[in-house]
Design an enzyme around this catalytic site. Structure first.
Site, PDB file in Angstrom:
ATOM      1  N   ASN A   7      -8.638 -22.123  -9.666  1.00 22.38           N
ATOM      2  CA  ASN A   7      -7.496 -21.218  -9.839  1.00 22.38           C
ATOM      3  C   ASN A   7      -7.415 -20.815 -11.311  1.00 22.38           C
ATOM      4  O   ASN A   7      -6.967 -21.594 -12.152  1.00 22.38           O
ATOM      5  CB  ASN A   7      -6.221 -21.951  -9.388  1.00 22.38           C
ATOM      6  CG  ASN A   7      -4.970 -21.099  -9.557  1.00 22.38           C
ATOM      7  OD1 ASN A   7      -5.061 -19.901  -9.841  1.00 22.38           O
ATOM      8  ND2 ASN A   7      -3.810 -21.709  -9.371  1.00 22.38           N
ATOM      9  N   TRP A   8      -7.855 -19.600 -11.591  1.00 20.84           N
ATOM     10  CA  TRP A   8      -7.895 -19.137 -12.994  1.00 20.84           C
ATOM     11  C   TRP A   8      -6.536 -18.652 -13.485  1.00 20.84           C
ATOM     12  O   TRP A   8      -6.396 -18.268 -14.654  1.00 20.84           O
ATOM     13  CB  TRP A   8      -8.945 -18.027 -13.147  1.00 20.84           C
ATOM     14  CG  TRP A   8     -10.356 -18.505 -13.028  1.00 20.84           C
ATOM     15  CD1 TRP A   8     -10.775 -19.807 -12.988  1.00 20.84           C
ATOM     16  CD2 TRP A   8     -11.551 -17.707 -12.952  1.00 20.84           C
ATOM     17  NE1 TRP A   8     -12.151 -19.875 -12.889  1.00 20.84           N
ATOM     18  CE2 TRP A   8     -12.651 -18.595 -12.863  1.00 20.84           C
ATOM     19  CE3 TRP A   8     -11.803 -16.341 -12.948  1.00 20.84           C
ATOM     20  CZ2 TRP A   8     -13.969 -18.147 -12.765  1.00 20.84           C
ATOM     21  CZ3 TRP A   8     -13.117 -15.892 -12.851  1.00 20.84           C
ATOM     22  CH2 TRP A   8     -14.182 -16.788 -12.765  1.00 20.84           C
ATOM     23  N   LYS A   9      -5.571 -18.628 -12.586  1.00 25.57           N
ATOM     24  CA  LYS A   9      -4.198 -18.216 -12.937  1.00 25.57           C
ATOM     25  C   LYS A   9      -4.214 -16.942 -13.795  1.00 25.57           C
ATOM     26  O   LYS A   9      -4.991 -16.034 -13.520  1.00 25.57           O
ATOM     27  CB  LYS A   9      -3.462 -19.362 -13.643  1.00 25.57           C
ATOM     28  CG  LYS A   9      -3.522 -20.668 -12.863  1.00 25.57           C
ATOM     29  CD  LYS A   9      -2.566 -21.702 -13.368  1.00 25.57           C
ATOM     30  CE  LYS A   9      -2.765 -23.009 -12.637  1.00 25.57           C
ATOM     31  NZ  LYS A   9      -1.766 -24.006 -12.947  1.00 25.57           N
ATOM     32  N   HIS A  93       1.871 -21.498  -4.004  1.00 28.14           N
ATOM     33  CA  HIS A  93       1.578 -22.301  -5.199  1.00 28.14           C
ATOM     34  C   HIS A  93       2.904 -22.614  -5.906  1.00 28.14           C
ATOM     35  O   HIS A  93       3.818 -21.785  -5.927  1.00 28.14           O
ATOM     36  CB  HIS A  93       0.636 -21.530  -6.134  1.00 28.14           C
ATOM     37  CG  HIS A  93       0.144 -22.381  -7.258  1.00 28.14           C
ATOM     38  ND1 HIS A  93       0.914 -22.626  -8.376  1.00 28.14           N
ATOM     39  CD2 HIS A  93      -1.016 -23.070  -7.423  1.00 28.14           C
ATOM     40  CE1 HIS A  93       0.227 -23.424  -9.185  1.00 28.14           C
ATOM     41  NE2 HIS A  93      -0.950 -23.713  -8.630  1.00 28.14           N
ATOM     42  N   GLU A 164      -0.500 -30.592  -4.269  1.00 26.66           N
ATOM     43  CA  GLU A 164      -0.415 -30.489  -5.724  1.00 26.66           C
ATOM     44  C   GLU A 164       0.961 -30.949  -6.188  1.00 26.66           C
ATOM     45  O   GLU A 164       1.918 -30.150  -6.195  1.00 26.66           O
ATOM     46  CB  GLU A 164      -0.615 -29.037  -6.165  1.00 26.66           C
ATOM     47  CG  GLU A 164      -1.941 -28.452  -5.765  1.00 26.66           C
ATOM     48  CD  GLU A 164      -2.290 -27.274  -6.666  1.00 26.66           C
ATOM     49  OE1 GLU A 164      -3.238 -27.399  -7.437  1.00 26.66           O
ATOM     50  OE2 GLU A 164      -1.597 -26.259  -6.605  1.00 26.66           O
ATOM     51  N   ILE A 169       0.584 -31.020 -12.430  1.00 22.66           N
ATOM     52  CA  ILE A 169      -0.120 -29.783 -12.826  1.00 22.66           C
ATOM     53  C   ILE A 169      -0.061 -29.616 -14.340  1.00 22.66           C
ATOM     54  O   ILE A 169       0.987 -29.819 -14.959  1.00 22.66           O
ATOM     55  CB  ILE A 169       0.494 -28.570 -12.079  1.00 22.66           C
ATOM     56  CG1 ILE A 169       0.149 -28.705 -10.580  1.00 22.66           C
ATOM     57  CG2 ILE A 169      -0.017 -27.265 -12.645  1.00 22.66           C
ATOM     58  CD1 ILE A 169       0.699 -27.608  -9.712  1.00 22.66           C
ATOM     59  N   GLY A 230      -7.179 -26.024 -11.957  1.00 24.22           N
ATOM     60  CA  GLY A 230      -6.617 -24.932 -12.744  1.00 24.22           C
ATOM     61  C   GLY A 230      -7.311 -24.850 -14.088  1.00 24.22           C
ATOM     62  O   GLY A 230      -8.461 -24.395 -14.200  1.00 24.22           O
TER      63      GLY A 230
HETATM   64  C1  PEP Z   1      -2.990 -25.695 -10.221  1.00 25.99           C
HETATM   65  O1  PEP Z   1      -1.987 -25.239 -10.755  1.00 25.99           O
HETATM   66  O2  PEP Z   1      -3.365 -25.280  -9.108  1.00 25.99           O
HETATM   67  C2  PEP Z   1      -3.729 -26.726 -10.926  1.00 25.99           C
HETATM   68  C3  PEP Z   1      -4.402 -27.557 -10.213  1.00 25.99           C
HETATM   69  O3  PEP Z   1      -3.629 -26.726 -12.295  1.00 25.99           O
HETATM   70  P1  PEP Z   1      -4.260 -27.782 -13.328  1.00 25.99           P
HETATM   71  O4  PEP Z   1      -5.620 -28.184 -12.817  1.00 25.99           O
HETATM   72  O5  PEP Z   1      -4.354 -27.038 -14.611  1.00 25.99           O
HETATM   73  O6  PEP Z   1      -3.330 -28.944 -13.368  1.00 25.99           O
END
Ligand code: PEP
Length: 249
Positions: A7-9, A93, A164, A169, A230
């Protein structure tokens, strides 16, 4: 089969997304062992889909609109993403739920829209730090599952769930990952809970501060079918290292 979803957000610039996808597309990963999917932002989506066409990567939407077409300024429907090559879409999400106030009803409609358009929805669920403190983890997760799935016709349909915990996160900084044993335990009862909604085996991915150092401790657990990554997925070397570690199992 292990799922690695990236997930590159909205972390990267337009040009950085182009460069990262081109560099990544030059890597060959074992498709018999891994299902890798990249979730770029909407502006870069079609371009990234073209870069990965015919390669061992799928592309997915970070979010979809629930109506197929019409006067919905700013929305991008599941149908449009499907036409642009999306195989998967993240639905619900926590950043959509808690920053953009997306409620359970919207999550349900988006799940339905994905199923109608032939996109595999990745339903994201997880408790907040407050839920955890108030011992509401199980309550929150069961509620998110029932609100998203009750009334959907899942017969013959593929779905994925991503567990999640919101407190795990990284959100750009340093997150506190859920311990692998704890995550595995939650995955176990989510699997059990899902039996009332579908007879199919639903892969469940763990997400929350996964990186190349800790990834194996998750995917080696019995109930964890893969990871949603992420921050660590936006750096080429780190992400390739992470994938190679899982591939070596
Ligand atoms: C996410 O938000 O889906 C996620 C897993 O973020 P991160 O890996 O940066 O905690």
């Amino acid at each position: 089969m292990t799922y690695i979803f990236a997930n590159w957000k909205m972390y990267l610039s337009y040009q950085e997304v182009r460069e990262l996808s081109i560099a990544l597309s030059q890597e060959d990963f074992d498709e018999k062992k891994l299902k890798i999917t990249v979730f770029p932002n909407t502006i870069n989506f079609s371009d990234v889909a073209r870069v990965f066409a015919g390669r061992s990567f799928a592309v997915g939407a970070q979010n979809v609109g629930w109506t197929p077409q019409g006067a919905y300024t700013g929305a991008v429907s599941a149908l449009l993403f499907q036409q642009a090559g999306a195989k998967y879409a993240l639905v619900g999400h926590s950043e959509r739920r808690y920053i953009f106030n997306e409620d359970n009803e919207a999550v349900h409609k988006k799940m339905e829209a994905c199923l109608v358009e032939g996109i595999i929805p990745v339903l994201c669920i997880g408790e907040t730090a407050e839920d955890l403190k108030e011992q509401k983890r199980e309550y929150r997760i069961k509620k998110q599952l029932s609100k998203a799935l009750e009334g959907l016709n899942l017969k013959g349909k593929e779905i994925i769930v991503a567990y999640e915990p919101v407190w795990a996160i990284s959100a750009g900084g340093k997150g506190t990952p859920c311990t692998p044993a704890d995550a595995d335990n939650v995955h176990g009862w989510i699997k059990n809970e899902l039996k009332q909604y579908t007879k199919q085996n639903v892969p469940i991915l763990y997400g929350g501060s996964v990186d190349s150092k800790n990834v194996l401790s998750y995917v080696e657990q019995g109930m964890i079918d893969g990871v949603l990554v992420g921050s660590a997925s936006t750096k080429l070397d780190e992400f390739v290292k992470l994938v190679r570690r899982v591939e070596s199992l």
